[in-house]
Design a protein around this motif. Structure first.
Motif, PDB file in Angstrom:
ATOM      1  N   SER A 295     -21.799 -32.324  10.607  1.00  0.00           N
ATOM      2  CA  SER A 295     -21.196 -31.024  10.335  1.00  0.00           C
ATOM      3  C   SER A 295     -22.285 -29.992  10.058  1.00  0.00           C
ATOM      4  CB  SER A 295     -20.261 -31.138   9.128  1.00  0.00           C
ATOM      5  OG  SER A 295     -19.781 -29.877   8.735  1.00  0.00           O
TER       6      SER A 295
ATOM      7  N   GLY B  17     -15.284 -29.403   6.172  1.00  0.00           N
ATOM      8  CA  GLY B  17     -15.855 -29.740   7.471  1.00  0.00           C
ATOM      9  C   GLY B  17     -15.855 -31.223   7.772  1.00  0.00           C
TER      10      GLY B  17
ATOM     11  N   TYR C   7     -21.308 -30.316  15.132  1.00  0.00           N
ATOM     12  CA  TYR C   7     -20.089 -29.528  15.274  1.00  0.00           C
ATOM     13  C   TYR C   7     -19.993 -28.552  14.108  1.00  0.00           C
ATOM     14  CZ  TYR C   7     -18.005 -32.469  11.604  1.00  0.00           C
ATOM     15  OH  TYR C   7     -17.735 -33.100  10.419  1.00  0.00           O
ATOM     16  N   GLY C   8     -19.242 -27.485  14.314  1.00  0.00           N
ATOM     17  CA  GLY C   8     -19.058 -26.489  13.268  1.00  0.00           C
ATOM     18  C   GLY C   8     -19.580 -25.132  13.660  1.00  0.00           C
TER      19      GLY C   8
ATOM     20  N   SER D 293     -21.914 -34.957   6.349  1.00  0.00           N
ATOM     21  CA  SER D 293     -22.274 -33.651   5.815  1.00  0.00           C
ATOM     22  C   SER D 293     -23.579 -33.817   5.049  1.00  0.00           C
ATOM     23  CB  SER D 293     -21.173 -33.120   4.897  1.00  0.00           C
ATOM     24  OG  SER D 293     -21.533 -31.873   4.332  1.00  0.00           O
TER      25      SER D 293
ATOM     26  N   LEU E 296     -18.447 -39.238  10.290  1.00  0.00           N
ATOM     27  CA  LEU E 296     -18.609 -37.803  10.051  1.00  0.00           C
ATOM     28  C   LEU E 296     -19.551 -37.627   8.866  1.00  0.00           C
ATOM     29  CD1 LEU E 296     -14.881 -36.645  10.309  1.00  0.00           C
ATOM     30  CD2 LEU E 296     -16.623 -36.547  12.100  1.00  0.00           C
TER      31      LEU E 296
END
Length: 465
Positions: free
Chosen positions: A69, A30, A98-99, A20, A18
């Motif tokens: 994110s 997130g 995603y988000g 950011s 994941l």
């Protein structure tokens, strides 16, 4: 801590990275929220916040699924710039965005920039994608909706592996600096302001996060050093009984922890009697999207308030002992140079200069795909082409002075930001001179001495779309 996510039922596990990309001013929820859901499903999750840490190529090469994110416009742009590098490092791993912004950018799959999209309430889709990858099925033909809104039981965000809280924005008060945390008691918004990406994504839907989940997340952040909590909901007063119950329990469990929240102008007026109670529970300041002092602009944005409501909102907060920090949508297709001058005069007259981060003076309305404003701006003959790199439609202002003024102010603000000696007041004065020159008004001090409000608590960093 309560965790309502089903126990792991899938094997083998996928290695999910994941990512950011953008400094949001707080440890990224997130990453923490989907990490909890994916780990509960049995997957191996790694988290990397590129806003504060460098890209680790080894961690990218170890991933079976890479998820970016995209909660706002700038992180969406940065993620798409990063995607080719990730693809080169790990061509076998599907890339998913995603988000909040993901559902608006679903067409990116056709270009091959990303392989899948998880918009709306994204955790179930991310878990399903990880299941497919773990089973060797890949994500081709993945048929989850681009923006799904099925109600879910949110697990407590898993913040393990994220940078420490003290590496993000801190609370600044007259007494010094304190570590700040971040939670969301709700997702989406019951209102539909036409310029807001939450409207484009959620279309008036509101989802409540269980109080036990929010409070457990607060507990773990307080244990990690947080002395202040930001409620990052689009509007904390969308569901007053829910939010008030959480604030009361926060104060009961951590009486020395303060908080702040965001609320619409109309909610500050509707719930003015509640504001003193929130102050007593530890609220220090409130952020509210004033957006403009022009009623025409406010009507076009469907903000739900008028310019006449702004002063009562300030007064309601002051009466409750709360500092109000307004935000502004400075440049729109309908804004005139005179509107700009009026807005600056309002800010100065009401003692708000130190409460408005100068970056706001150069903000220009964004029109991402799916924005409800696209149709109306097109109908008015003001819509330009879509800029795929900037992820926004261009637009033309009615006032031919506005484009040049916006570019000049944005450049000025950037220069002032780079100058460690430039404060809010100096930047404000320079911006006011530019605007008054464009509007043909003498750049003179206000007729009456402007108000000077007490020092305002706030966070050390301000972030915008």
């Amino acid at each position: 801590m309560p965790d309502s996510t089903p126990a792991p039922t899938h094997a083998p596990a996928a290695r999910v990275l994941l990512l950011s990309t953008y400094e949001m001013g707080h440890q990224p929820l997130g990453l923490a929220a989907p990490a909890a859901a994916l780990r509960a499903r049995g997957h191996d999750v790694d988290v990397l916040d590129l806003a504060v840490d460098p890209l680790d190529e080894g961690r990218v090469r170890a991933a079976d699924l890479i998820a970016l994110s995209v909660p706002m416009h700038t992180p969406a742009r940065l993620s798409l710039q990063l995607a080719p590098q990730l693809r080169a490092l790990r061509p076998e791993a599907p890339i998913v965005i995603y988000g909040l912004y993901a559902g608006l950018l679903a067409d990116l799959r056709a270009s091959g920039v990303v392989d899948a999209v998880a918009g709306g309430e994204y955790e179930p889709a991310l878990c399903d994608l990880a299941d497919r990858v773990a089973a060797g099925d890949g994500v081709e033909g993945f048929d989850a909706p681009d923006a799904a809104f099925a109600r879910q039981q949110y697990p407590v965000p898993d913040r393990s592996g994220l940078p420490a809280l003290d590496r993000y924005a801190q609370l600044q008060t007259e007494g010094g600096f304190s570590v700040a945390g971040y939670v969301e008691a709700t997702r989406g918004c019951a209102h539909q302001c036409l310029h807001c990406p939450v409207t484009a994504a959620y279309d008036g839907r509101l989802r409540l996060v269980a109080p036990e989940t929010v409070l457990a997340d607060i507990d773990q952040q307080v244990e990690a050093g947080a002395a202040h909590i930001t409620f990052g909901d689009p509007d904390f007063l969308n569901a007053v009984p829910h939010s008030l119950a959480i604030a009361e329990r926060l104060h009961e469990q951590h009486p020395g922890v303060s908080f702040d929240f965001t609320a619409k102008v109309e909610h500050l007026l509707e719930h003015a009697a509640l504001l003193p109670r929130l102050r007593d529970l530890g609220c220090l300041f409130v952020t509210s999207a004033f957006e403009a002092t022009s009623d025409e602009v406010l009507r076009e944005l469907d903000k739900g308030h008028t310019a006449a409501d702004l002063v009562p909102a300030i007064e309601a907060c002051e009466a409750a002992g709360l500092a109000l920090r307004p935000t502004w949508m400075t440049f729109t297709p309908w804004t005139t140079a005179e509107d700009m001058a009026d807005m600056l005069a309002f800010i100065e007259a009401h003692g708000l200069v130190e409460r408005v981060p100068p970056v706001q003076y150069g903000l220009r309305l964004l029109l991402p795909p799916g924005s409800p404003l696209i149709a109306s701006i097109h109908a008015q003959g003001l819509l330009g082409d879509y800029d795929a790199e900037a992820l926004t439609y261009e637009w033309r202002p009615r006032d031919e002075r506005i484009d040049a003024l916006q570019r000049t102010i944005a450049d000025l603000v950037a220069e002032q930001h780079a100058d460690i000696h430039a404060g809010h007041a100096r930047t404000f004065g320079l911006v006011r001179d530019l605007v008054h020159d464009a509007a043909g008004r003498p750049s003179l001090a206000t007729a009456a001495p402007p108000r000077v409000l007490p020092a305002t608590p706030g966070l050390t960093e301000s972030w915008f779309c």
